[in-house]
Design an enzyme around this catalytic site. Structure first.
Site, PDB file in Angstrom:
ATOM      1  CG  LEU A  21      -1.883  -1.150   1.292  1.00 51.89           C
ATOM      2  CD1 LEU A  21      -2.965  -1.254   2.782  1.00 51.89           C
ATOM      3  CD2 LEU A  21      -2.983  -1.114   0.238  1.00 51.89           C
ATOM      4  CB  SER A  22       3.705   2.273   1.786  1.00 53.48           C
ATOM      5  OG  SER A  22       2.658   2.602   2.664  1.00 53.48           O
ATOM      6  CE1 TYR A  23       5.656   4.414  -6.997  1.00 55.06           C
ATOM      7  CE2 TYR A  23       5.405   6.802  -6.361  1.00 55.06           C
ATOM      8  CZ  TYR A  23       5.947   5.833  -6.974  1.00 55.06           C
ATOM      9  OH  TYR A  23       6.777   6.340  -8.084  1.00 55.06           O
ATOM     10  CB  ALA A  27      10.159  -3.244   2.960  1.00 51.37           C
ATOM     11  CG  ASN A 110       4.370   6.719  11.170  1.00 50.27           C
ATOM     12  OD1 ASN A 110       4.845   5.641  10.722  1.00 50.27           O
ATOM     13  ND2 ASN A 110       5.425   7.535  10.531  1.00 50.27           N
ATOM     14  CG  HIS A 137      -2.578   2.140   4.160  1.00 51.09           C
ATOM     15  ND1 HIS A 137      -1.879   2.873   3.423  1.00 51.09           N
ATOM     16  CD2 HIS A 137      -1.629   1.715   5.019  1.00 51.09           C
ATOM     17  CE1 HIS A 137      -0.552   2.459   3.483  1.00 51.09           C
ATOM     18  NE2 HIS A 137      -0.530   1.929   4.784  1.00 51.09           N
ATOM     19  CD  GLU A 174       3.439  10.376   6.830  1.00 43.62           C
ATOM     20  OE1 GLU A 174       3.859   9.034   7.251  1.00 43.62           O
ATOM     21  OE2 GLU A 174       2.445  10.504   6.283  1.00 43.62           O
ATOM     22  CG  HIS A 250       8.516   8.248   7.698  1.00 43.27           C
ATOM     23  ND1 HIS A 250       7.732   6.816   7.998  1.00 43.27           N
ATOM     24  CD2 HIS A 250       7.514   8.964   7.558  1.00 43.27           C
ATOM     25  CE1 HIS A 250       6.435   7.037   7.825  1.00 43.27           C
ATOM     26  NE2 HIS A 250       6.317   8.280   7.533  1.00 43.27           N
ATOM     27  CG  ASN A 365       3.880  -4.138   5.443  1.00 44.70           C
ATOM     28  OD1 ASN A 365       4.000  -3.900   3.958  1.00 44.70           O
ATOM     29  ND2 ASN A 365       2.847  -4.460   5.763  1.00 44.70           N
ATOM     30  CB  CYS A 371       8.661   1.944  12.346  1.00 41.06           C
ATOM     31  SG  CYS A 371       9.772   2.300  10.973  1.00 41.06           S
TER      32      CYS A 371
HETATM   33  O1  SUG Z   1       3.697   4.226   6.254  1.00 41.69           O
HETATM   34  N1  SUG Z   1       4.153   0.843   5.969  1.00 41.69           N
HETATM   35  C1  SUG Z   1       4.216   1.769   6.730  1.00 41.69           C
HETATM   36  C2  SUG Z   1       5.691   1.865   7.364  1.00 41.69           C
HETATM   37  C3  SUG Z   1       5.821   2.899   8.387  1.00 41.69           C
HETATM   38  C4  SUG Z   1       7.200   2.962   9.038  1.00 41.69           C
HETATM   39  N2  SUG Z   1       7.188   4.010   9.966  1.00 41.69           N
HETATM   40  C5  SUG Z   1       8.252   4.782  10.107  1.00 41.69           C
HETATM   41  N3  SUG Z   1       9.320   4.850   9.434  1.00 41.69           N
HETATM   42  N4  SUG Z   1       8.173   5.502  11.191  1.00 41.69           N
HETATM   43  C6  SUG Z   1       4.305   3.007   5.794  1.00 41.69           C
HETATM   44  O2  SUG Z   1       4.722   3.060   4.682  1.00 41.69           O
HETATM   45  C7  SUG Z   1       2.756  -0.762   4.486  1.00 41.69           C
HETATM   46  C8  SUG Z   1       1.451  -1.382   4.539  1.00 41.69           C
HETATM   47  C9  SUG Z   1       1.121  -2.475   3.460  1.00 41.69           C
HETATM   48  O3  SUG Z   1       1.852  -2.311   2.195  1.00 41.69           O
HETATM   49  O4  SUG Z   1       0.514  -3.468   3.670  1.00 41.69           O
HETATM   50  C10 SUG Z   1       2.920   0.418   5.324  1.00 41.69           C
HETATM   51  O5  SUG Z   1       1.840   1.110   5.590  1.00 41.69           O
END
Ligand code: SUG
EC number: 3.5.3.23
Length: 448
Positions: A21-23, A27, A110, A137, A174, A250, A365, A371
């Site tokens: 979900l996170s372009y 990961a 976050n 999301h 964030e 981030h 993820n 995090c």
């Molecule tokens: O916002 N991953 C989160 C990871 C957040 C990491 N937080 C910090 N660096 N503080 C994001 O990108 C992935 C969800 C998915 O693809 O299923 C996600 O939301």
């Protein structure tokens, strides 16, 4: 009076899955659609909390959110009974169902930005829930985040809560992932360091070309105003847009700070020298001696940093004044990073020890040790005013482990998310959890 940095870790929710979900988060993108293991994810997180507590650090826990978020799906036009809402979304718009099931609230760095009482105008600890506006999301997290934080830090004499900033990209916020605080002692006035990816209103600031910059300068400034921070105690810095384009979504993927120390990658910021000088002089005004540890790109590339999450570590102060780094297993798996860490700890500097944790479920993820935690600096009186139900203890660790083993599945794919039975399982589990953590009613299914 004694003061502490308390780490509140996000408990991984029962729908943990790899939704892609996170372009901009490498990961998340590369593990999209893989099968996940929510039970293992939650147990890995709990093991870290327990280990830190056993090492003598103050540790708390932050509850996950209600997922699938049926109310969010209803807002997008899916109707009928709760089971029908899920089935229709699965049939007509699977990506929306996946987004409404994300357990992304586990990454509580976050969840909010927190300013300790020593920095704020009214002498209270201030919290602003992050709007997480960049990803759908994540943008649905803040109403429940606010209720959960309100239930944990309920005493208005000590704690002030602000609603998330306006839900538009210009105020993309964030939370603590782009916020660090430097101080001599946690209970003394410090310098709050806000790192932004772009400016929404001032075109003089460069922006990344490929991936989104999630945090804006204007959001950071608004949070500083809401918290009543003095200009003399705030430093703003821009993240290097080219590292955002390499997957540093981030600032906590490329830098971490604690006490008087900033540990960062050579390519992390724009105008680095000016920024270091400002941190040094502002910290000096409150009696602190700023120190920085720069990791050169010749030792660790940005790509190594993104793959290993070296900087998404927890930098912790030990009783003897030295520091400890909590890193994910992926750091040991990267030869250059591991070699760098060996030389860092043996160089006689401040960081003397590295402890490695297996957080693979979250890491896949894009979520490392840092995090998974929200830092709240509290003095003794404030710590005593926190809801005691959320402070980690050996019995609470035992209860939560049992709770996870009882309620969580050990495999989750898209098909499982479409199973209406999952909603019932999650609500049963979360209802029990609010009793375990003594939160009262915080979830939509409990209050509507
Ligand atoms: O916002 N991953 C989160 C990871 C957040 C990491 N937080 C910090 N660096 N503080 C994001 O990108 C992935 C969800 C998915 O693809 O299923 C996600 O939301």
């Amino acid at each position: 009076m004694k003061s502490y940095e308390v780490n509140f870790d996000g408990l991984v929710g029962p729908t943990h899955n790899y939704g892609g979900l996170s372009y901009g988060n490498v990961a998340s993108q590369s593990n999209s659609q893989q099968s996940s293991n929510p039970k293992e994810a939650a147990l890995q997180g709990l093991a870290k909390m327990k280990a830190l507590m056993d090492m003598g650090f103050q540790q708390g826990v932050l509850a996950p959110q209600e997922r699938p978020d049926v109310a969010a799906l209803r807002r997008l036009g899916f109707g009928g009974t709760d089971a029908e809402v899920i089935q229709r979304a699965a049939k007509e718009a699977m990506p929306l169902l996946v987004a409404s099931c994300s357990a992304s609230s586990m990454w509580v760095a976050n969840a909010a930005t927190v300013s300790p009482s020593a920095d704020t105008a009214d002498g209270r600890v201030h919290f602003t829930a992050a709007n997480l506006n960049c990803k759908y999301h994540r943008s649905i997290e803040h109403p429940t985040t606010s209720r959960v934080l309100g239930a944990m830090f309920a005493d208005q004499k000590h704690f002030a809560h602000h609603a998330a900033l306006p839900a538009v990209a210009q105020f993309g916020d964030e939370g603590a992932a782009n916020h660090t605080r430097f101080c001599r002692e946690y209970g003394e006035a410090g310098v709050e360091f806000f790192v932004f990816g772009r400016s929404a209103f001032d075109t003089r600031y460069p922006a990344p070309q490929k991936y989104p910059a999630r945090q804006t300068l204007e959001a950071s400034q608004a949070v500083a105003r809401l918290h009543g921070l003095k200009d003399a105690g705030v430093v703003y810095a821009q993240q290097n847009p080219s590292v955002i384009d390499q997957g540093v979504f981030h600032n906590d993927v490329i830098a971490v700070g604690n006490g008087e120390v900033l540990f960062y990658h050579e390519d992390a910021f724009l105008e680095t020298e000016q920024m270091l000088a400002e941190l040094q002089s502002k910290l000096a005004k409150v009696g602190g001696k700023f120190q920085s540890i720069c990791v050169p790109r010749s030792a660790v590339t940005v790509e190594d940093a993104v793959r290993s999450y070296l900087f998404n570590s927890q930098l912790l102060s030990r009783a003897d004044g030295s520091m400890l780094l909590i890193v994910p297993e992926e750091c040991r798996g990267n030869e250059r990073v591991w070699q760098y860490l060996q030389s860092l700890t043996s160089s006689g500097g401040l960081i003397r020890e590295v402890k490695v944790f297996d957080l693979k479920q979250s890491m896949q993820n894009g979520g490392g040790p840092a995090c998974l935690r929200l830092r709240v600096a509290l003095n003794e009186t404030e710590l005593a005013a926190v809801n005691p139900g959320v402070i980690m203890t050996a019995p609470l660790y035992g209860t939560l482990t049992e709770w996870v083993n009882k309620h969580y599945r050990d495999r989750m794919t898209e098909n499982d998310l479409a199973d209406p039975q999952l909603l019932l399982e999650c609500r049963t589990a979360l209802d029990e959890l609010t009793q375990i953590l003594k939160l009262g009613a915080v979830y939509p299914f409990q209050i509507n």
